[in-house]
Design a protein around this motif. Structure first.
Motif, mmCIF file in Angstrom:
data_model
loop_
_atom_site.group_PDB
_atom_site.id
_atom_site.type_symbol
_atom_site.label_atom_id
_atom_site.label_comp_id
_atom_site.label_asym_id
_atom_site.label_seq_id
_atom_site.Cartn_x
_atom_site.Cartn_y
_atom_site.Cartn_z
ATOM 1 N N TRP A 1 0.842 -1.194 0.000
ATOM 2 C CA TRP A 1 0.000 0.000 0.000
ATOM 3 C C TRP A 1 0.878 1.245 0.000
ATOM 4 C CZ3 TRP A 1 -0.876 -4.460 2.558
ATOM 5 C CH2 TRP A 1 -2.067 -5.147 2.240
ATOM 6 N N ARG B 1 2.290 4.656 0.873
ATOM 7 C CA ARG B 1 2.301 5.595 1.986
ATOM 8 C C ARG B 1 2.407 7.022 1.449
ATOM 9 N NH1 ARG B 1 3.449 3.259 7.060
ATOM 10 N NH2 ARG B 1 2.116 1.430 7.173
ATOM 11 N N ASP C 1 4.036 -3.121 3.119
ATOM 12 C CA ASP C 1 3.160 -4.297 3.006
ATOM 13 C C ASP C 1 2.803 -4.908 4.349
ATOM 14 O OD1 ASP C 1 5.499 -5.542 3.776
ATOM 15 O OD2 ASP C 1 5.668 -6.839 2.015
ATOM 16 N N THR D 1 -1.791 7.975 -1.851
ATOM 17 C CA THR D 1 -1.730 7.377 -0.519
ATOM 18 C C THR D 1 -2.943 6.461 -0.300
ATOM 19 O OG1 THR D 1 -0.548 9.271 0.390
ATOM 20 C CG2 THR D 1 -1.723 7.873 1.957
ATOM 21 N N GLY D 2 -2.672 5.222 0.095
ATOM 22 C CA GLY D 2 -3.734 4.254 0.330
ATOM 23 C C GLY D 2 -3.972 3.298 -0.806
ATOM 24 N N CYS E 1 -3.268 0.395 -3.545
ATOM 25 C CA CYS E 1 -2.510 -0.850 -3.499
ATOM 26 C C CYS E 1 -1.880 -1.081 -4.862
ATOM 27 C CB CYS E 1 -3.428 -2.017 -3.131
ATOM 28 S SG CYS E 1 -2.553 -3.577 -2.896
ATOM 29 N N ALA F 1 -7.381 4.242 -4.414
ATOM 30 C CA ALA F 1 -7.879 4.897 -3.196
ATOM 31 C C ALA F 1 -8.104 6.370 -3.526
ATOM 32 C CB ALA F 1 -6.889 4.750 -2.050
ATOM 33 N N TYR G 1 -10.073 9.013 1.068
ATOM 34 C CA TYR G 1 -9.242 8.150 1.922
ATOM 35 C C TYR G 1 -8.836 8.913 3.177
ATOM 36 C CZ TYR G 1 -5.592 4.854 3.315
ATOM 37 O OH TYR G 1 -4.820 3.952 4.009
ATOM 38 N N ARG H 1 -3.109 0.245 9.074
ATOM 39 C CA ARG H 1 -2.168 0.723 8.056
ATOM 40 C C ARG H 1 -1.265 1.841 8.579
ATOM 41 N NH1 ARG H 1 -5.609 1.007 2.376
ATOM 42 N NH2 ARG H 1 -6.857 -0.889 2.689
#
Length: 479
Positions: free
Chosen positions: A24, A26, A41, A67-68, A70, A100, A105, A126
């Motif tokens: 994911w 950051r 991860d 951000t968020g 995958c 995301a 998010y 997360r």
């Protein structure tokens, strides 16, 4: 190509090789020539940097790498030219597994309060803080099983649904299949639980101890580790309605043996965590130090989290009686200056402020208190010769207060019956427990460790709701 976890990649053994990594996002920053993606991860608190160019990830693709999101990336693991990481992946390909929306998010790269994170418990793992706590929670869980297994204990699965109240607290969640809109009634107009699923009133357990004693009286040394429930309408930082307990029960152990095991157990769990969760502990140590800076001087830790854990693991716990502890409290400055919120006198159930004074101010080390007044302890604790106290044992630690509660169990049938009558514990509900004293009774002891309190202690988290994935508290069962 098979994915490799970030934790393994950061060890550097795959340097120069083609690798695949997924996780994911950051953060992501880019310019016309290059983009840098910080990816995590969950295998470690550390991110790995993915370096990509417009030829690999064009502008259209990059706008969805927020951000968020995958993503998955393949490329070469190389030594990093930038600061903050030893290795990075020079990407040959990048694909988005799940988008995301940056407008929706909630976990943006900024500081969020613990209160806010509890409102999004489905996403809070997360974050660095909660992911570190959960990895440490796992390590402690594994260490518990390893500790007891290596000592020859047997893991006993005790029931979650029970017909008895082990603690005599009465604050239990009822289990029923009856129609609550139209329950069957008996001749007195009360609910007729004989028509319920189990033919009697049943509840979610507050402890596996009594059933644990059954195991100890046959297998010698057993332990339970499972969920327990308390319907206490409390919204403090110390209470949960659903929590996990570790409860060993040992035949042929007296109170001294019990104390020795409890101290060894706590030290083992701390040492295991320091060894296996070093990165997470360093992060949480810094977090605790930063949090201390905003507190009044008298509320700050005397040692950092890491130093405190090492100190506990390497030094003997202080041992004294409840009566000696009361004398110390009566002579203390907080008592003489009326700074304690709760009064101090022989016979009281010690409050957290009293326990923490003994641990943090007076002895400055974990403390084991024994021989409590019988009137404030459970019916199953062994009566001492003075007929005023019982062979109880509490382990007190800094920042938490009581971490472990235990006792030598009453193995004399007549004395146990007498205590049950004094405390109005119905004999008919615990006939099987009494029979353990009729048929081959033996000296035995045990204790209970509140698992979430242990996680709190090791991680330095201030609120117990932040050390369990889905906290259950009054008016709160959203997730």
């Amino acid at each position: 190509m098979k994915r490799i976890k970030i934790k393994k990649l950061l060890e550097g053994n795959e340097k120069g090789k083609q690798v695949k990594v997924s996780g994911w996002v950051r953060t992501m920053r880019d310019n016309k020539n290059v983009a840098f993606i910080a990816l995590n991860d969950g295998s470690t608190i550390n991110n790995i940097q993915i370096v990509t160019t417009p030829e690999v990830a064009d502008e259209e693709l990059l706008k969805d790498i927020n951000t968020g999101a995958c993503i998955s990336a393949t490329g070469t693991l190389v030594e990093s030219q930038g600061k903050g990481q030893a290795f990075e992946v020079q990407a040959d390909s990048v694909s988005i597994l799940g988008k995301a929306d940056p407008q929706k998010y909630p976990l943006q790269p900024k500081k969020h309060s613990m209160e806010f994170l509890r409102s999004i418990a489905h996403l809070r793992p997360r974050t660095n803080t909660i992911s570190a706590v959960l990895r440490i929670r796992h390590a402690l869980s594994f260490a518990i099983h390893k500790f007891f297994n290596d000592k020859g204990f047997y893991y006993l699965h005790t029931p979650i649904i029970t017909g008895s109240d082990a603690e005599g607290a009465g604050e239990m969640f009822r289990v029923t299949t009856l129609d609550m809109n139209n329950p069957p009634k008996d001749e007195d107009g009360k609910i007729n639980y004989k028509e319920d699923f189990f033919g009697k009133e049943t509840n979610l357990t507050v402890s596996g101890q009594l059933e644990g004693e059954v195991g100890a009286m046959a297998l010698g040394e057993v332990y339970t580790f499972g969920p327990t429930f308390r319907a206490e309408n409390s919204n403090t930082t110390r209470h949960l309605a659903e929590f996990w307990m570790v409860e060993p029960e040992m035949a042929f152990y007296d109170l001294s043996d019990n104390m020795d095991l409890a101290e060894e157990f706590v030290k083992y769990l701390i040492s295991y965590t320091l060894e296996h969760c070093a990165d997470d502990m360093v992060f949480l140590d810094k977090r605790a130090t930063d949090a201390d800076k905003s507190k009044p001087q008298n509320e700050r830790r005397e040692m950092g989290l890491l130093d405190s854990m090492k100190f506990v693991a390497e030094n003997n716990f202080e041992r004294l009686t409840y009566t000696e502890a009361i004398d110390i409290l009566l002579q203390s400055k907080p008592h003489k200056k009326k700074k304690f919120k709760y009064p101090v006198e022989w016979g009281i159930d010690l409050q957290s402020e009293h326990e923490r004074y003994l641990v943090e101010k007076h002895f400055k080390t974990p403390v084991i208190l024994i021989d409590y007044p019988k009137d404030i302890k459970a019916f199953y604790m062994k009566l001492n010769d003075d007929n005023k106290t019982v062979g109880a044992m509490d382990v007190l630690v800094p920042g938490i207060g009581e971490l472990i509660g235990g006792s030598q169990r009453e193995d004399n049938l007549d004395k146990l019956l007498g205590r049950m009558q004094e405390m109005n514990v119905p004999e008919e509900e615990l006939w099987w427990y009494l029979e353990l004293r009729k048929f081959g009774s033996a000296p035995h002891s045990g204790f209970g460790l509140g698992f979430e309190r242990m996680v709190q202690f090791v991680t330095g988290m201030g609120n117990i709701r932040d050390v369990i994935p889905f906290p259950r508290t009054p008016q709160s069962a959203e997730f």
